[in-house]
Design a protein around this motif. Structure first.
Motif, PDB file in Angstrom:
ATOM      1  N   LYS A 142       2.303   1.772  -3.350  1.00 40.32           N
ATOM      2  CA  LYS A 142       1.389   2.049  -4.198  1.00 40.32           C
ATOM      3  C   LYS A 142       1.105   3.824  -4.166  1.00 40.32           C
ATOM      4  O   LYS A 142       1.093   4.640  -5.092  1.00 40.32           O
ATOM      5  N   LYS A 143       1.073   4.150  -2.920  1.00 35.41           N
ATOM      6  CA  LYS A 143       0.766   5.631  -2.403  1.00 35.41           C
ATOM      7  C   LYS A 143       1.906   6.282  -3.026  1.00 35.41           C
ATOM      8  O   LYS A 143       1.663   7.510  -3.708  1.00 35.41           O
TER       9      LYS A 143
ATOM     10  N   ARG B 254       0.937  -1.197   0.015  1.00 33.79           N
ATOM     11  CA  ARG B 254      -0.024   0.045  -0.069  1.00 33.79           C
ATOM     12  C   ARG B 254       0.967   1.436  -0.197  1.00 33.79           C
ATOM     13  O   ARG B 254       0.578   2.195  -0.739  1.00 33.79           O
TER      14      ARG B 254
END
Length: 105
Positions: A84-85, A81
């Protein structure tokens, strides 16, 4: 909060240890005096500065903003996560080329 408490209580603990070491009632305290040395904060900071100059070349190629290394890899501890951020932040500013859809009927 534990770190803050350690900072707050450090002078008290140091004073208590020094007062214990000053008493010559036990022979064991003389041995502890040799082991425990009091070092000022300035000396520790100077030593730290010297260590930074002789730092190994293991992970110095990592970009601090994107956390990517010279090969474009993220750190091992980073979860998908977060990766991806950061990737969306990195590609957000770039303009993607517009692909023509062809004829519109």
């Amino acid at each position: 909060m534990r770190a803050e408490k350690r900072k707050k209580n450090a002078p008290k603990e140091l004073a208590r240890l020094q007062s214990i070491l000053k008493t010559n009632s036990d022979v064991l305290m003389d041995e502890v005096k040799d082991i425990a040395t009091i070092v000022s904060a300035e000396k520790i900071k100077e030593k730290k500065d010297l260590n930074e100059e002789s730092k190994m070349d293991t992970d110095t190629k990592r970009n601090q903003k994107t956390l990517l290394d010279q090969h474009g890899q993220y750190p091992v501890w980073m979860n998908p996560r977060q990766r991806k951020k950061l990737k969306t932040k990195r590609t957000k500013g770039k303009n993607k080329p517009k692909v023509s859809k062809g004829l519109a009927w």
